[in-house]
Write a protein that holds these residues in place. Structure first.
Motif, PDB file in Angstrom:
ATOM      1  N   ASP A  30       0.843  -1.203   0.000  1.00 32.26           N
ATOM      2  CA  ASP A  30       0.000   0.000   0.000  1.00 32.26           C
ATOM      3  C   ASP A  30       0.872   1.245   0.000  1.00 32.26           C
ATOM      4  OD1 ASP A  30      -2.326  -1.441   0.056  1.00 32.26           O
ATOM      5  OD2 ASP A  30      -2.409  -1.495   2.245  1.00 32.26           O
ATOM      6  N   ILE A  32      -0.069   4.338   0.529  1.00 33.22           N
ATOM      7  CA  ILE A  32      -0.483   5.203   1.635  1.00 33.22           C
ATOM      8  C   ILE A  32      -1.177   4.335   2.681  1.00 33.22           C
ATOM      9  CG2 ILE A  32      -1.829   7.223   2.341  1.00 33.22           C
ATOM     10  CD1 ILE A  32       0.268   7.941   0.363  1.00 33.22           C
ATOM     11  N   THR A  33      -0.770   4.477   3.925  1.00 33.12           N
ATOM     12  CA  THR A  33      -1.408   3.713   5.003  1.00 33.12           C
ATOM     13  C   THR A  33      -2.089   4.610   6.027  1.00 33.12           C
ATOM     14  OG1 THR A  33       0.682   3.675   6.212  1.00 33.12           O
ATOM     15  CG2 THR A  33       0.211   1.786   4.775  1.00 33.12           C
ATOM     16  N   GLY A  52       3.218   5.683   4.689  1.00 31.66           N
ATOM     17  CA  GLY A  52       2.984   4.542   3.806  1.00 31.66           C
ATOM     18  C   GLY A  52       4.273   3.819   3.483  1.00 31.66           C
ATOM     19  N   THR A  95      -8.463  12.239  -0.408  1.00 34.03           N
ATOM     20  CA  THR A  95      -8.301  11.169  -1.392  1.00 34.03           C
ATOM     21  C   THR A  95      -6.903  11.257  -1.991  1.00 34.03           C
ATOM     22  OG1 THR A  95     -10.651  11.224  -1.948  1.00 34.03           O
ATOM     23  CG2 THR A  95      -9.174  10.183  -3.543  1.00 34.03           C
ATOM     24  N   TYR A 105      -6.052   5.569  -1.853  1.00 31.91           N
ATOM     25  CA  TYR A 105      -6.312   5.715  -0.400  1.00 31.91           C
ATOM     26  C   TYR A 105      -7.389   6.764  -0.185  1.00 31.91           C
ATOM     27  CZ  TYR A 105      -5.492   6.266   4.608  1.00 31.91           C
ATOM     28  OH  TYR A 105      -5.641   6.291   5.976  1.00 31.91           O
ATOM     29  N   ASN A 106      -8.274   6.491   0.775  1.00 31.67           N
ATOM     30  CA  ASN A 106      -9.327   7.409   1.197  1.00 31.67           C
ATOM     31  C   ASN A 106      -9.363   7.451   2.712  1.00 31.67           C
ATOM     32  OD1 ASN A 106     -10.965   8.838  -0.673  1.00 31.67           O
ATOM     33  ND2 ASN A 106     -11.707   6.902  -1.493  1.00 31.67           N
ATOM     34  N   THR A 107      -9.573   8.644   3.277  1.00 34.05           N
ATOM     35  CA  THR A 107      -9.784   8.718   4.720  1.00 34.05           C
ATOM     36  C   THR A 107     -10.569   9.980   5.045  1.00 34.05           C
ATOM     37  OG1 THR A 107      -8.712   8.488   6.888  1.00 34.05           O
ATOM     38  CG2 THR A 107      -7.720  10.051   5.354  1.00 34.05           C
TER      39      THR A 107
END
Length: 456
Positions: A30, A32-33, A52, A95, A105-107
Motif C-alpha cells: 500500500d 499510503i497507510t 505509507g 483522497t 487511499y481514502n480517509t
C-alpha cells in the motif's frame, strides 16, 4: 483445468503490472497507510502527514473541504507532508490518487466545531455584556454577530480553552448570536439568549473621562420624561425608538458624585434617581520588567489628565509598544514617545497648557509630563512651557528643582503618582544605559510598555 489456472495467474500478474505502471511504479505494498493532521481547525493552515510504503512515488492529494491542498516535496519512501486550509467543520475527506487517477487511499478527518456554546454575563439592556465562547474557538477564523448586541469586540486569540467577547445590548427579549466565517457566508453556530429590560435606572461604565451609558424605564411615558445629569457632560439621548426604555450617553467629567435624575416634564417631579461615586482614574501599565499602576489627579491637573487619558484610551492605546527611552538612576524614568530603535511615535502637533502650579510636587513616585523646555540660557516662552504631548516621567527621588518657582522657571506639571509597582520603576534605574541615535541615557535593552489600560 491446468490451462485455466495458468491463465488466471497470468491475468493477475498482468493486472498488478498495470496497476503498478499507472500508480507511478510502486510495488504491491500500500503506497499510503495513513493521514494525520495538526492545526486542523476551521480557517487555519493545517499540516498533513502522509505515511505509507512508497511515498517516493507520484501521487495526487485532494480534499472536499480542505482548500488549496499543496503536497510537499518527497521526504522519504514512508513519510511525506502536505498543507491545506480547513474550510469547514466536521468530517473532511481526503483522497490520494496515482498519476493515472487510480484511487489508492481514502480517509476522513474531523475538524472540531469552533464554537459549541455561548454564555453571557451582564446581558442587560444598555449594558456591556461579556460573552464566553466554548468549544475550540481560539485559532479558528471566525466572527461573532448578533441582532441586538452591538459594538462587538472579540478578544485576541489566547491559549485558553474558551474565548471571550464584549458587546452592548440595545434590545430586550431573545437575543440572537451567531458564529460565521470571516466573510459571513458560512454559518457555524447559532444560539439565542434572553435579556430582560431594567426596572430602574442603570449606569454602565463610570470611569472618569470615559463615556457612560444610562438606561431607564419609561413605562410608555417617553415624551413626558427627561434625564438630568450631574458630573457628566455631552449628554446625548437616544431617538426614543424603544417602547418602554430610553438610553443616554455622556462623558464622566468630575470626581465624586455622579447622579442622574429622571424628571417628569408634566409634573416637574423627579421620578427616579441614581447616584454613584467616581474615583480618581487609574492606569495600569504592563512592561517587559513588570507592571505598575498610576493614579491620576484630574482635580489638580484636569487638562493634563484629560490629555494623558486621551492617549491611554486610544484603540489600541498610544502607549502600547513604546519604551522608557531615558532612565537616569537617582533622578527619573521617562517614556511614552519612542519605539524600538529610538523612533519617535507621531503625537499631537501642539502641546497642552502647563499646569505646574497645582500644588502637586515632583517627589518620589510622582508622575509628571515631560516637555521640550528652552535651550540652555534661553528664556521660557509659551511654546516651550506648553509643549507637553505624550511623554511622561516618574520621579525616582524628590526632585524639588523640577517644581514651579517662577514664570521663568515654571517646572514640570505633576498630574498623578505611582500607587503600585514602584519597585518596577526602581528596577528600570538599575539597567545599563547608553547612547542610541544621538539620544543619551537610553536603556541598552529595551524596557517596553506592552499595554496601558485605564482600570479605574
Amino acid at each position: 483445468m491446468s490451462r485455466i489456472g495458468s491463465y488466471a495467474i497470468t491475468a493477475g500478474t498482468l493486472l498488478l503490472a498495470l496497476l503498478g505502471c499507472g500508480g507511478g511504479g510502486w510495488s504491491s505494498a500500500d503506497p499510503i497507510t495513513g493521514i494525520t493532521a495538526t492545526n486542523f481547525k476551521y480557517g487555519q493552515l493545517a499540516t498533513l502527514t502522509l505515511t505509507g510504503n512508497a511515498l517516493d512515488n507520484v501521487i495526487k492529494l485532494s480534499s472536499d473541504k480542505c482548500a488549496y491542498v499543496t503536497l510537499g516535496a518527497i521526504e522519504s519512501s514512508s513519510v511525506r507532508h502536505a498543507t491545506c486550509i480547513v474550510a469547514a467543520a466536521g468530517p473532511i475527506q481526503f483522497t490520494v490518487k496515482s498519476s493515472a487517477d487510480y484511487v489508492v487511499y481514502n480517509t476522513t478527518l474531523n475538524s472540531p466545531d469552533p464554537v459549541t456554546s455561548i454564555t453571557a454575563n451582564n446581558l442587560q439592556f444598555g449594558a456591556q455584556a461579556t460573552l464566553t465562547l466554548a468549544g475550540d474557538p481560539q485559532n479558528s477564523a471566525i466572527q461573532l454577530k448578533s441582532d441586538k448586541c452591538t459594538n462587538i469586540v472579540l478578544d485576541p486569540v489566547s491559549t485558553a480553552a474558551t474565548r471571550t467577547a464584549k458587546c452592548t445590548l440595545v434590545g430586550a427579549g431573545p437575543v440572537s448570536f451567531s458564529i460565521t466565517s470571516l466573510s459571513g457566508a458560512t454559518n457555524l453556530f447559532q444560539t439565542s439568549i434572553t435579556a430582560t429590560e431594567p426596572t430602574s435606572v442603570q449606569i454602565y461604565n463610570t470611569k472618569y473621562g470615559q463615556t457612560t451609558t444610562v438606561v431607564y424605564p419609561t413605562l410608555g411615558q417617553n415624551a413626558n420624561l427627561s434625564l438630568v445629569a450631574t458630573g457628566c457632560t455631552e449628554l446625548t439621548m437616544d431617538a426614543g425608538t424603544y417602547p418602554s426604555v430610553r438610553t443616554a450617553t455622556c462623558k464622566v467629567s468630575s470626581i465624586g458624585n455622579l447622579s442622574f435624575d429622571v424628571k417628569n416634564l408634566s409634573t416637574n417631579a423627579i421620578e427616579q434617581t441614581i447616584t454613584t461615586s467616581v474615583g480618581n482614574p487609574q492606569v495600569t501599565f504592563k512592561t517587559s520588567l513588570g507592571d505598575f499602576v498610576m493614579e491620576l489627579n484630574p482635580t489638580a491637573a484636569p487638562k493634563t489628565v484629560n490629555n494623558f487619558l486621551a492617549y491611554v484610551n486610544q484603540s489600541p492605546s498610544f502607549y502600547n509598544g513604546t519604551i522608557f527611552h531615558r532612565v537616569i538612576s537617582g533622578f527619573m524614568a521617562q517614556g511614552g514617545g519612542f519605539t524600538t530603535g529610538m523612533n519617535q511615535k507621531p503625537e499631537a502637533p501642539t502641546g497642552i497648557t502647563l499646569e505646574s502650579q497645582n500644588g502637586l510636587l515632583n517627589v518620589r513616585g510622582a508622575v509628571a509630563m515631560a516637555r521640550k523646555g528652552p535651550a540652555t540660557g534661553s528664556p521660557e516662552t509659551d511654546a516651550t512651557k506648553n509643549s507637553a504631548t505624550s511623554q511622561f516621567f516618574v520621579n525616582l527621588v524628590d526632585n524639588a528643582f523640577l517644581n514651579y518657582s517662577s514664570a521663568n522657571s515654571p517646572g514640570y506639571a505633576v498630574f498623578g503618582k505611582v500607587v503600585s509597582g514602584m519597585d518596577v520603576i526602581d528596577l528600570m534605574a538599575t539597567k545599563a544605559t547608553g547612547t542610541k541615535n544621538g539620544y543619551s541615557d537610553v536603556p541598552v535593552t529595551d524596557i517596553t510598555i506592552t499595554s496601558a489600560t485605564q482600570t479605574q
